[in-house]
Design an enzyme around this catalytic site. Structure first.
Site, short mmCIF file in Angstrom:
data_model
loop_
_atom_site.label_atom_id
_atom_site.label_comp_id
_atom_site.label_asym_id
_atom_site.label_seq_id
_atom_site.Cartn_x
_atom_site.Cartn_y
_atom_site.Cartn_z
N ASN A 48 43.36 45.71 44.73
CA ASN A 48 42.98 44.32 44.93
C ASN A 48 42.77 44.07 46.43
O ASN A 48 43.46 44.65 47.28
CB ASN A 48 43.95 43.33 44.30
CG ASN A 48 45.40 43.51 44.70
OD1 ASN A 48 45.84 44.60 45.02
ND2 ASN A 48 46.16 42.43 44.65
N GLU A 50 42.41 40.78 48.86
CA GLU A 50 42.50 39.32 48.93
C GLU A 50 41.80 38.80 50.18
O GLU A 50 41.28 39.56 51.00
CB GLU A 50 43.98 38.91 48.88
CG GLU A 50 44.60 39.32 47.54
CD GLU A 50 46.02 38.81 47.35
OE1 GLU A 50 46.66 38.37 48.33
OE2 GLU A 50 46.48 38.85 46.19
N CYS A 59 39.90 41.71 42.22
CA CYS A 59 40.93 42.50 41.52
C CYS A 59 40.67 44.00 41.68
O CYS A 59 39.53 44.43 41.90
CB CYS A 59 40.93 42.18 40.03
SG CYS A 59 41.56 40.55 39.61
N GLU A 61 40.63 46.28 39.39
CA GLU A 61 39.75 46.82 38.36
C GLU A 61 38.29 46.63 38.74
O GLU A 61 37.47 47.53 38.60
CB GLU A 61 40.01 46.12 37.02
CG GLU A 61 41.42 46.29 36.48
CD GLU A 61 42.39 45.21 36.96
OE1 GLU A 61 42.31 44.79 38.14
OE2 GLU A 61 43.22 44.79 36.15
N CYS A 97 42.90 40.89 34.04
CA CYS A 97 42.56 39.47 33.86
C CYS A 97 41.28 39.34 33.03
O CYS A 97 40.56 40.32 32.78
CB CYS A 97 42.41 38.78 35.22
SG CYS A 97 40.83 39.06 36.03
N CYS A 100 38.00 40.52 34.70
CA CYS A 100 37.87 41.99 34.72
C CYS A 100 37.53 42.54 33.34
O CYS A 100 36.74 43.48 33.21
CB CYS A 100 39.13 42.63 35.27
SG CYS A 100 39.34 42.35 37.05
N1 THU Z 1 45.15 41.24 40.23
C1 THU Z 1 44.48 42.42 40.03
O1 THU Z 1 44.00 43.04 40.98
N2 THU Z 1 44.37 42.88 38.76
C2 THU Z 1 44.99 42.35 37.68
O2 THU Z 1 44.88 42.88 36.59
C3 THU Z 1 45.78 41.11 37.82
C4 THU Z 1 45.69 40.44 39.15
C5 THU Z 1 45.32 40.78 41.59
C6 THU Z 1 44.54 39.56 41.99
C7 THU Z 1 45.38 39.02 43.13
O3 THU Z 1 45.05 39.72 44.32
C8 THU Z 1 46.81 39.40 42.74
O4 THU Z 1 46.69 40.45 41.79
C9 THU Z 1 47.63 38.27 42.16
O5 THU Z 1 46.94 37.64 41.13
#
Ligand code: THU
Length: 141
Positions: A48, A50, A59, A61, A97, A100
């Site tokens: 991920n 941010e 994310c 994925e 999520c 994704c």
């Molecule tokens: N996140 C992912 O990268 N993948 C997931 O399956 C769930 C959430 C990340 C997004 C954000 O950077 C952090 O996790 C918290 O939501």
């Protein structure tokens, strides 16, 4: 144990853990790694990423999918995903999520495998059809 192209679920999960080391998550402190296996045996990793403008986060994925698709890949067998708060063991299940899942749907059949840790050090394996039933995809347009 299920194997895809000589790559088993545990090995793919280990690669997702390596990818998680690069997670850029200064705002949520929740670090995620993914390892995406193509049908011809290549692995694309993702974490991920941010942003100070929170909605711009990507994310793990989708990072893996966009890396792969941007290098010409369109045929995928499986993805392993690990995620947890920074510093924690990544044994808890981190399910993808909804956004994704929809990105997976664009490029994958219903039998695409989604591999998650099960909370006890093992792995759980789902299909995309199980995690995104009655979905909308390219062939619906
Ligand atoms: N996140 C992912 O990268 N993948 C997931 O399956 C769930 C959430 C990340 C997004 C954000 O950077 C952090 O996790 C918290 O939501």
């Amino acid at each position: 144990m299920v194997e895809y192209m000589g790559m088993d679920e545990e090995k793919l999960t280990e690669l997702a853990k390596k990818a998680r080391e690069y997670a850029y998550a200064p705002y949520s402190d929740f670090k995620v790694g993914a390892a995406l296996l193509t049908k011809d045996g290549k692995v694309y990793s993702g974490c991920n990423v941010e942003n100070a403008s929170y909605g711009a986060a990507n994310c793990a994925e989708r990072t893996a999918f966009f890396k792969a698709v941007s290098e010409g890949e369109k045929s995928f067998a499986a993805i392993a995903i690990v995620g947890a708060p920074s510093g924690n063991e990544t044994k808890d299940t981190c399910a993808p999520c909804g956004i994704c899942r929809q990105v997976m749907r664009e490029f994958c059949d219903g039998d695409f495998k989604i591999v998650l840790e099960d909370g006890t050090g093992g792995v759980l394996s789902y299909t995309l059809a199980e995690l995104l039933p009655e979905s909308f995809g390219p062939e619906n347009l």
